[in-house]
Design a protein around this motif. Structure first.
Motif, PDB file in Angstrom:
ATOM      1  N   SER A 188       0.859  -1.238  -0.002  1.00 26.44           N
ATOM      2  CA  SER A 188      -0.101  -0.017   0.063  1.00 26.44           C
ATOM      3  C   SER A 188       0.691   1.153   0.072  1.00 26.44           C
ATOM      4  N   TRP A 189       2.016   1.315   0.829  1.00 29.22           N
ATOM      5  CA  TRP A 189       2.968   2.559   0.589  1.00 29.22           C
ATOM      6  C   TRP A 189       3.457   2.682  -0.454  1.00 29.22           C
ATOM      7  N   LEU A 190       3.824   1.330  -1.220  1.00 26.76           N
ATOM      8  CA  LEU A 190       4.647   1.710  -2.450  1.00 26.76           C
ATOM      9  C   LEU A 190       3.404   2.314  -3.407  1.00 26.76           C
ATOM     10  N   GLY A 191       2.122   1.747  -3.366  1.00 24.57           N
ATOM     11  CA  GLY A 191       1.409   2.238  -4.167  1.00 24.57           C
ATOM     12  C   GLY A 191       1.122   3.794  -4.208  1.00 24.57           C
ATOM     13  N   TYR A 192       0.876   4.059  -2.920  1.00 26.15           N
ATOM     14  CA  TYR A 192       0.684   5.701  -2.768  1.00 26.15           C
ATOM     15  C   TYR A 192       2.062   6.527  -3.234  1.00 26.15           C
ATOM     16  N   LYS A 193       3.155   6.037  -3.232  1.00 30.33           N
ATOM     17  CA  LYS A 193       4.161   6.681  -3.462  1.00 30.33           C
ATOM     18  C   LYS A 193       4.337   6.791  -5.299  1.00 30.33           C
ATOM     19  N   LEU A 194       3.659   5.861  -5.767  1.00 36.42           N
ATOM     20  CA  LEU A 194       3.681   5.732  -7.317  1.00 36.42           C
ATOM     21  C   LEU A 194       2.614   6.146  -8.037  1.00 36.42           C
ATOM     22  N   THR A 195       1.528   6.861  -7.298  1.00 36.98           N
ATOM     23  CA  THR A 195       0.186   7.555  -7.919  1.00 36.98           C
ATOM     24  C   THR A 195       0.778   8.498  -8.966  1.00 36.98           C
ATOM     25  N   PRO A 196       1.650   9.222  -8.706  1.00 39.57           N
ATOM     26  CA  PRO A 196       2.036  10.454  -9.910  1.00 39.57           C
ATOM     27  C   PRO A 196       2.194   9.829 -11.202  1.00 39.57           C
ATOM     28  N   LEU A 197       2.523   8.436 -11.442  1.00 35.47           N
ATOM     29  CA  LEU A 197       2.595   7.690 -12.669  1.00 35.47           C
ATOM     30  C   LEU A 197       1.024   7.604 -13.382  1.00 35.47           C
ATOM     31  N   GLN A 198      -0.021   7.986 -12.879  1.00 27.97           N
ATOM     32  CA  GLN A 198      -1.049   7.848 -13.632  1.00 27.97           C
ATOM     33  C   GLN A 198      -1.404   8.905 -14.736  1.00 27.97           C
ATOM     34  N   ASN A 199      -0.534  10.079 -14.660  1.00 26.03           N
ATOM     35  CA  ASN A 199      -0.370  11.001 -15.737  1.00 26.03           C
ATOM     36  C   ASN A 199       0.372  10.277 -17.005  1.00 26.03           C
ATOM     37  N   ILE A 200       0.938   9.440 -16.722  1.00 30.07           N
ATOM     38  CA  ILE A 200       1.501   8.777 -18.014  1.00 30.07           C
ATOM     39  C   ILE A 200       0.948   7.723 -18.678  1.00 30.07           C
ATOM     40  N   PRO A 201       0.688   7.840 -20.181  1.00 29.15           N
ATOM     41  CA  PRO A 201      -0.095   6.910 -20.628  1.00 29.15           C
ATOM     42  C   PRO A 201       0.254   5.320 -20.346  1.00 29.15           C
ATOM     43  N   PRO A 240       0.325   2.356 -21.913  1.00 28.98           N
ATOM     44  CA  PRO A 240       1.048   1.953 -22.815  1.00 28.98           C
ATOM     45  C   PRO A 240       2.589   2.080 -22.729  1.00 28.98           C
ATOM     46  N   ALA A 241       2.830   3.518 -22.417  1.00 32.88           N
ATOM     47  CA  ALA A 241       4.321   3.790 -22.218  1.00 32.88           C
ATOM     48  C   ALA A 241       4.631   3.208 -20.821  1.00 32.88           C
ATOM     49  N   ILE A 242       3.978   3.447 -19.671  1.00 30.76           N
ATOM     50  CA  ILE A 242       4.452   2.492 -18.715  1.00 30.76           C
ATOM     51  C   ILE A 242       4.649   1.187 -18.584  1.00 30.76           C
ATOM     52  N   ALA A 243       3.881   0.362 -19.442  1.00 31.13           N
ATOM     53  CA  ALA A 243       3.924  -1.020 -19.707  1.00 31.13           C
ATOM     54  C   ALA A 243       5.357  -1.246 -20.442  1.00 31.13           C
ATOM     55  N   LEU A 244       5.769  -0.405 -21.654  1.00 33.93           N
ATOM     56  CA  LEU A 244       6.740  -0.656 -22.646  1.00 33.93           C
ATOM     57  C   LEU A 244       8.058  -0.349 -21.483  1.00 33.93           C
ATOM     58  N   ILE A 245       8.235   0.773 -20.660  1.00 38.49           N
ATOM     59  CA  ILE A 245       9.172   1.258 -19.869  1.00 38.49           C
ATOM     60  C   ILE A 245       9.459  -0.057 -18.945  1.00 38.49           C
ATOM     61  N   LEU A 246       8.537  -0.696 -18.349  1.00 36.11           N
ATOM     62  CA  LEU A 246       8.699  -1.605 -17.327  1.00 36.11           C
ATOM     63  C   LEU A 246       9.028  -3.053 -17.909  1.00 36.11           C
ATOM     64  N   CYS A 247       8.817  -3.125 -19.184  1.00 33.04           N
ATOM     65  CA  CYS A 247       9.110  -4.308 -19.889  1.00 33.04           C
ATOM     66  C   CYS A 247      10.685  -4.292 -20.362  1.00 33.04           C
ATOM     67  N   LEU A 248      11.208  -3.044 -20.592  1.00 29.22           N
ATOM     68  CA  LEU A 248      12.536  -3.005 -20.836  1.00 29.22           C
ATOM     69  C   LEU A 248      13.379  -3.133 -19.818  1.00 29.22           C
ATOM     70  N   LEU A 249      12.785  -2.412 -18.494  1.00 29.78           N
ATOM     71  CA  LEU A 249      13.526  -2.536 -17.292  1.00 29.78           C
ATOM     72  C   LEU A 249      13.610  -4.133 -17.064  1.00 29.78           C
ATOM     73  N   VAL A 250      12.641  -4.794 -16.909  1.00 26.71           N
ATOM     74  CA  VAL A 250      12.490  -6.372 -16.555  1.00 26.71           C
ATOM     75  C   VAL A 250      13.636  -7.034 -17.662  1.00 26.71           C
ATOM     76  N   ALA A 251      13.644  -6.630 -18.705  1.00 28.67           N
ATOM     77  CA  ALA A 251      14.539  -7.399 -19.862  1.00 28.67           C
ATOM     78  C   ALA A 251      15.807  -7.124 -19.651  1.00 28.67           C
ATOM     79  N   THR A 252      16.095  -5.840 -19.139  1.00 29.56           N
ATOM     80  CA  THR A 252      17.632  -5.628 -18.781  1.00 29.56           C
ATOM     81  C   THR A 252      18.023  -6.254 -17.635  1.00 29.56           C
ATOM     82  N   PHE A 253      17.121  -6.076 -16.423  1.00 25.58           N
ATOM     83  CA  PHE A 253      17.469  -6.786 -15.126  1.00 25.58           C
ATOM     84  C   PHE A 253      17.647  -8.348 -15.306  1.00 25.58           C
ATOM     85  N   THR A 254      16.763  -8.745 -15.924  1.00 22.84           N
ATOM     86  CA  THR A 254      16.928 -10.338 -16.189  1.00 22.84           C
ATOM     87  C   THR A 254      18.279 -10.837 -16.548  1.00 22.84           C
ATOM     88  N   GLU A 255      19.003 -10.122 -17.427  1.00 20.89           N
ATOM     89  CA  GLU A 255      20.366 -10.485 -18.061  1.00 20.89           C
ATOM     90  C   GLU A 255      21.322 -10.882 -17.025  1.00 20.89           C
TER      91      GLU A 255
END
Length: 581
Positions: free
Chosen positions: A434-447, A449-464
């Protein structure tokens, strides 16, 4: 001609590394001392359970990334740290380590072990290669199709370990045929990558050796890449998929089994097919060049070297002999397993689980794990030979025995899955989610699809850099909190990020199939990184296409579900439903 398995020699005298091991033990002892001190400080001074849980997650993330301890051992830390820090009772933590998803994993591996034990996977692989043929581009495609299909059902490590020796045996025949023709001065129409030039014979031979080396690199990479890609198609194909299902069931216990075998397959199988074709085209361009006419051997003549390679595959298939009763029985049981999985809860019509075993609210009491364990037990009962076919004092052995299972079962993954579920539960109980969710509320202004794309790139990089299981275990609870905070369907970001965790294409240490292929010695790290970098980007784009198209009606991604509401609130419903598009 038999195919020999070549295994790298990794046995190094232990005494050479004794000082390093002593130093590592000292570092770990200091680390654990510091952990105990910080636990005491946090427990006595910090009243916030969120901070204590965050500390545990950070410690486990560091241990998973650095592999200071084995991954499964690190996964056991919540059993110690959560009770000591007052986050959860020990009994509650331990119950997270053997949930329904773990049983699904065990049942799926029982079937996979039977397939491997009776060499059914090898028969399938050789038969498909005989059908597709041995021309350069088709040979790469054939190995990718076979590897991806087998990886859907059995371990990608076992699939790669079986396919690489077959690939190198075929390549050896191709090279011998090319060398023989080069000595006679003939032209290689099938496997040359450029137009023949009027060059001295030794230059032509050197050019053909270079081309064959690049073709061998392409074949090796196609096997390990297809093993990683094929695993995403089924729920039991790779462990991150099971982590997703377990995390959703743990974080959102009211969800109506939105992620099951049928729904996952309908979503992920087309994604796998597209990604496999993209990888095939990219490897063909990178290692065979743009001359598609020669890549497909469109000259109209049967080549001697093609026939030699074809004979290798055919002879190996003949060495298996006719299908035995055990292979037929395993095939029938395997098909039965898939049919039961698909028809239990298909979604568009009532399944047998809902009709025959409904609970109080009309949902199926049987899960995919029920089916997997049922089929797994049958494997210990069905005989491997027709009873009475031979005169024996004892009856025939069963299709599966516990000794074989104990040798091949990766028990460490069971603990690794349990550790992930314990972390997710601890984040929920402590209020960290719940605390993390509250801190991440500013991301609701980002479309979205852009959120999903950025997170996928982050996970794909991390998994290497770390295990794909550890990656999904760490990221999925955070993504769930993010989705709840911005009123987005949790599956919209959790599904693509889970698939992205399997896009480990750049480094030999990223995943076991990469390491197996790299150990054969024909690849450099730069070769794998060059091929895998663009493939990672293309993979993320394909996954983004999937989540924004056919995944919508399958998982109803256009609205925020009631089962994902935080603490039963209706804040997201007051704002109306959200649609990422």
């Amino acid at each position: 001609m038999g195919i020999k398995t070549v295994s790298p020699s990794w046995d190094i005298p232990t005494t050479l590394y004794l000082p390093q091991r002593l130093e590592q033990c000292l570092v770990l002892s200091k680390c654990f001392t510091n952990i105990i001190i910080i636990i005491i400080i946090l427990t006595t001074l910090s009243p916030l359970q969120e901070a204590r849980c965050a500390y545990v997650i950070i410690i486990m993330a560091l241990f998973w990334c650095t592999e200071a301890l084995p991954l499964a051992v690190t996964a056991l830390l919540p059993v110690i740290l959560f009770p000591l820090m007052g986050i959860m009772d020990s009994e509650e933590v331990c119950m997270e380590y053997l949930k329904d998803t773990n049983m699904l994993f065990i049942g799926g591996l029982l079937v996979a072990t039977a397939v491997e034990h009776w060499n059914l996977h090898k028969r399938i692989a050789l038969q498909v290669l005989l059908i597709i043929g041995v021309r350069p581009a088709l040979l790469i495609l054939g190995f990718m199709i076979v590897t991806a299909f087998l990886s859907m059902w059995i371990s990608n490590t076992a699939t790669t370990a079986m396919m690489v020796p077959i690939a190198h045996a075929v390549l050896e025949q191709l090279y011998n045929s090319n060398s023989g023709e080069a000595e006679e001065g003939t032209v290689n129409h099938s496997f040359e990558l450029q137009e023949p030039q009027q060059e001295p014979q030794h230059l032509q031979r050197r050019q053909k050796e270079k081309e064959h080396h690049r073709f061998s690199q392409g074949i090796s990479l196609c096997v390990c890449y297809a093993a990683s890609i094929g695993g995403i198609a089924t729920l039991t194909g790779t462990t991150p998929n099971l982590v997703l299902q377990g995390q959703i069931n743990s974080l959102f216990p009211d969800n109506p089994s939105v992620v099951n075998f049928a729904s996952w397959f309908i979503f992920a199988f087309p994604t796998m097919i597209i990604l496999l074709l993209v990888a095939w085209i990219w490897l063909q361009i990178l290692f065979l060049g743009f001359n598609f006419r020669k890549n497909f051997s469109c000259g109209g003549r049967e080549q001697e070297r093609e026939q030699a390679a074809f004979r290798v595959i055919r002879e190996e298939q003949r060495s298996l002999g006719p299908m035995t009763f055990a292979e037929v029985a395993v095939t029938v049981i395997f098909v039965l397993l898939v049919l039961l999985w698909f028809t239990r809860e298909p979604g568009f019509i009532p399944g047998w689980g809902t009709v025959a075993f409904p609970n109080e609210i009309g949902e199926s009491m049987a899960t995919d794990a029920t089916v997997a364990i049922f089929i797994g037990i049958i494997l210990f009962i069905v005989p491997s030979e027709i009873p009475g076919s031979q005169e024996k004092t004892r009856g025939p052995q069963a299709l599966l025995n516990w000794k074989t299972v104990n040798e091949k079962m990766p028990w460490n993954i069971v603990f690794l899955l349990g550790g992930g579920f314990a972390l997710a539960k601890g984040s929920e109980v402590s209020g960290l989610s719940s605390w993390l969710g509250y801190k991440l509320t500013p991301l609701q202004n980002i479309p979205p699809p852009a959120i999903a794309l950025i997170l996928c790139l982050l996970v794909a990089t991390f998994t290497e850099c770390t295990s794909n299981v550890a990656t999904t275990t760490l990221f999925l609870p955070i993504l769930a909190s993010l989705s709840q905070a911005i009123c987005l369907n949790p599956l919209y970001v959790m599904l693509p990020c889970t698939l992205s965790a399997s896009l480990a294409f750049m480094l030999p240490v990223a995943t076991p199939p990469n390491a197996i292929v790299f150990s054969f010695g024909q690849l450099k790290v730069s070769d794998m990184a060059r091929a895998g970098f663009l493939l990672n980007i293309l993979g993320v784009l394909v996954i983004s296409l999937a989540i924004n198209s056919w995944a919508y009606p399958i998982f109803d991604l256009g609205s925020f579900p009631e089962w994902a509401a935080i603490n039963g609130t209706s804040e997201c419903f007051n704002n109306g439903t959200t649609s990422p598009l």
